[in-house]
Design an enzyme around this catalytic site. Sequence first.
Site, PDB file in Angstrom:
ATOM      1  N   ASP A  18      14.498  45.683 -60.852  1.00  0.00           N
ATOM      2  CA  ASP A  18      15.059  44.396 -60.431  1.00  0.00           C
ATOM      3  C   ASP A  18      15.629  43.635 -61.626  1.00  0.00           C
ATOM      4  OD1 ASP A  18      15.745  42.426 -58.661  1.00  0.00           O
ATOM      5  OD2 ASP A  18      13.726  41.604 -58.439  1.00  0.00           O
ATOM      6  N   GLY A  19      16.647  42.818 -61.344  1.00  0.00           N
ATOM      7  CA  GLY A  19      17.176  41.919 -62.366  1.00  0.00           C
ATOM      8  C   GLY A  19      18.584  42.240 -62.840  1.00  0.00           C
ATOM      9  N   ARG A  22      20.773  39.036 -62.532  1.00  0.00           N
ATOM     10  CA  ARG A  22      20.479  38.008 -63.548  1.00  0.00           C
ATOM     11  C   ARG A  22      20.910  38.467 -64.944  1.00  0.00           C
ATOM     12  NH1 ARG A  22      14.611  37.602 -61.612  1.00  0.00           N
ATOM     13  NH2 ARG A  22      15.408  39.312 -60.342  1.00  0.00           N
ATOM     14  N   TRP A  23      20.784  39.758 -65.218  1.00  0.00           N
ATOM     15  CA  TRP A  23      21.270  40.279 -66.511  1.00  0.00           C
ATOM     16  C   TRP A  23      22.774  40.012 -66.631  1.00  0.00           C
ATOM     17  CZ3 TRP A  23      25.009  43.470 -68.322  1.00  0.00           C
ATOM     18  CH2 TRP A  23      24.881  43.909 -69.649  1.00  0.00           C
ATOM     19  N   ASN A  66      18.781  45.236 -48.579  1.00  0.00           N
ATOM     20  CA  ASN A  66      19.968  45.113 -49.449  1.00  0.00           C
ATOM     21  C   ASN A  66      21.284  45.350 -48.696  1.00  0.00           C
ATOM     22  OD1 ASN A  66      18.269  46.572 -52.343  1.00  0.00           O
ATOM     23  ND2 ASN A  66      18.523  44.415 -51.834  1.00  0.00           N
ATOM     24  N   TRP A  67      21.212  45.956 -47.498  1.00  0.00           N
ATOM     25  CA  TRP A  67      22.435  46.099 -46.689  1.00  0.00           C
ATOM     26  C   TRP A  67      23.047  44.739 -46.353  1.00  0.00           C
ATOM     27  CZ3 TRP A  67      24.874  50.463 -46.522  1.00  0.00           C
ATOM     28  CH2 TRP A  67      24.184  51.680 -46.512  1.00  0.00           C
ATOM     29  N   ARG A  69      23.599  42.342 -48.360  1.00  0.00           N
ATOM     30  CA  ARG A  69      24.342  41.751 -49.500  1.00  0.00           C
ATOM     31  C   ARG A  69      25.846  41.764 -49.222  1.00  0.00           C
ATOM     32  NH1 ARG A  69      21.321  42.929 -55.208  1.00  0.00           N
ATOM     33  NH2 ARG A  69      19.249  42.316 -54.497  1.00  0.00           N
ATOM     34  N   ARG A 186       7.334  46.544 -61.866  1.00  0.00           N
ATOM     35  CA  ARG A 186       8.457  45.735 -61.369  1.00  0.00           C
ATOM     36  C   ARG A 186       9.000  44.928 -62.532  1.00  0.00           C
ATOM     37  NH1 ARG A 186       9.813  42.762 -55.793  1.00  0.00           N
ATOM     38  NH2 ARG A 186      11.901  42.126 -56.390  1.00  0.00           N
ATOM     39  N   ARG A 192       6.342  40.370 -56.587  1.00  0.00           N
ATOM     40  CA  ARG A 192       6.217  40.733 -55.178  1.00  0.00           C
ATOM     41  C   ARG A 192       6.576  42.194 -54.985  1.00  0.00           C
ATOM     42  NH1 ARG A 192      10.253  36.724 -55.208  1.00  0.00           N
ATOM     43  NH2 ARG A 192      12.338  37.614 -55.351  1.00  0.00           N
TER      44      ARG A 192
HETATM   45  C1  IPE Z   1      14.014  45.003 -54.442  1.00  0.00           C
HETATM   46  O1  IPE Z   1      14.768  44.075 -55.149  1.00  0.00           O
HETATM   47  C2  IPE Z   1      14.866  46.182 -54.069  1.00  0.00           C
HETATM   48  C3  IPE Z   1      15.358  46.991 -55.167  1.00  0.00           C
HETATM   49  C4  IPE Z   1      15.042  46.866 -56.425  1.00  0.00           C
HETATM   50  C5  IPE Z   1      16.262  48.042 -54.797  1.00  0.00           C
HETATM   51  P1  IPE Z   1      15.426  42.807 -54.436  1.00  0.00           P
HETATM   52  O2  IPE Z   1      16.113  42.041 -55.496  1.00  0.00           O
HETATM   53  O3  IPE Z   1      16.217  43.233 -53.267  1.00  0.00           O
HETATM   54  O4  IPE Z   1      14.122  42.035 -53.911  1.00  0.00           O
HETATM   55  P2  IPE Z   1      13.912  40.510 -53.511  1.00  0.00           P
HETATM   56  O5  IPE Z   1      14.953  40.180 -52.504  1.00  0.00           O
HETATM   57  O6  IPE Z   1      14.062  39.691 -54.741  1.00  0.00           O
HETATM   58  O7  IPE Z   1      12.510  40.445 -52.977  1.00  0.00           O
HETATM   59  C1  IPE Z   2      18.202  45.098 -58.532  1.00  0.00           C
HETATM   60  O1  IPE Z   2      18.843  44.028 -59.129  1.00  0.00           O
HETATM   61  C2  IPE Z   2      19.161  46.102 -57.930  1.00  0.00           C
HETATM   62  C3  IPE Z   2      19.195  46.098 -56.461  1.00  0.00           C
HETATM   63  C4  IPE Z   2      18.426  45.384 -55.685  1.00  0.00           C
HETATM   64  C5  IPE Z   2      20.152  46.990 -55.841  1.00  0.00           C
HETATM   65  P1  IPE Z   2      19.302  42.765 -58.329  1.00  0.00           P
HETATM   66  O2  IPE Z   2      20.704  42.974 -57.872  1.00  0.00           O
HETATM   67  O3  IPE Z   2      18.334  42.432 -57.241  1.00  0.00           O
HETATM   68  O4  IPE Z   2      19.248  41.654 -59.450  1.00  0.00           O
HETATM   69  P2  IPE Z   2      18.840  40.132 -59.299  1.00  0.00           P
HETATM   70  O5  IPE Z   2      17.483  40.087 -58.639  1.00  0.00           O
HETATM   71  O6  IPE Z   2      19.881  39.478 -58.466  1.00  0.00           O
HETATM   72  O7  IPE Z   2      18.806  39.629 -60.703  1.00  0.00           O
HETATM   73 MG    MG Z   3      16.700  41.280 -57.200  1.00  0.00          MG
END
Ligand code: IPE
Ligand code: IPE
Ligand code: MG
Length: 246
Positions: A18-19, A22-23, A66-67, A69, A186, A192
């Site tokens: 995750d992140g 934000r990166w 994530n679908w 998004r 994580r 979470r």
């Molecule tokens: C969890 O990250 C799913 C993946 C890393 C692929 P999200 O960024 O989708 O999770 P939430 O929405 O912050 O809980």
């Molecule tokens: C994790 O990074 C990758 C996926 C969930 C596909 P994010 O895209 O969730 O990054 P943040 O949480 O917005 O920083």
């Molecule tokens: Mg995320």
Amino acid sequence: MQKIDPHHLPGHIAIIMDGNGRWAKQHAMGRIRGHQKGAQAVRTAVTACRELGIACLTLFAFSSENWGRPGDEVNALMALLADYLDKEAPKLQKREIRLSTIGDIDRLYAPVRKKLLDVKKLTQSNDKMILNLALSYGSRDEILAAVKKMLADSREGKLNPDAVDQDVFGRYLYTRDLPDPDLLIRTSGEYRISNFLLWQMAYTELYFTDVLWPDFKKDDLLKAIAAYQGRERRFGLTSDQISGRK
Ligand code: IPE
Ligand code: IPE
Ligand code: MG
């Protein structure tokens, strides 16, 4: 470099990567650039796990949620996955890594699905490590699908409801061929689970780090493993019972 005990490694590491968004924001870039950097971090993590001798690495790459998004981000993630598979397939094969997936991969875009099936087939006999990608994965959906399949099997006389126990249930999950994760990492400072491996993580050790996924390096992995090695896994027993077993 962080020191770890090579004889007490987690057999199965799962990572919620995750992140990326934000990166990208921190670097004044678009979210998609963050995902591209994230793909590099995937390569680093796979290489490091293979070198260390981790038997199984599960990466949460795309959740069922994530679908939802924006369409251009979903498209970019699918394209990135296709590109990853094209470039990595020969390396996985060379390093004797078997690719597997969990999740509803029928929902993935057809060319990506095809590549996945091809790479899975190519690498199916490899036994040095399993790289398990969670794609279009949601744990509640997985559990519901298992329950539905069990009910159907029971109606058809293939499953005796009285015989259902944790092992039988586990065989109806995507993870049927995998051990439960020993260590969950994580990144990005979120505390979470986000609908990941809810059944399988009953006794997984959880490790959270503020590092954003694109910045996650081998040393960050070693730190997580060192933290894991400092834990006592008691599985509901007492500390004395556990030490008496050693
Ligand atoms: C969890 O990250 C799913 C993946 C890393 C692929 P999200 O960024 O989708 O999770 P939430 O929405 O912050 O809980
Ligand atoms: C994790 O990074 C990758 C996926 C969930 C596909 P994010 O895209 O969730 O990054 P943040 O949480 O917005 O920083
Ligand atoms: Mg995320």
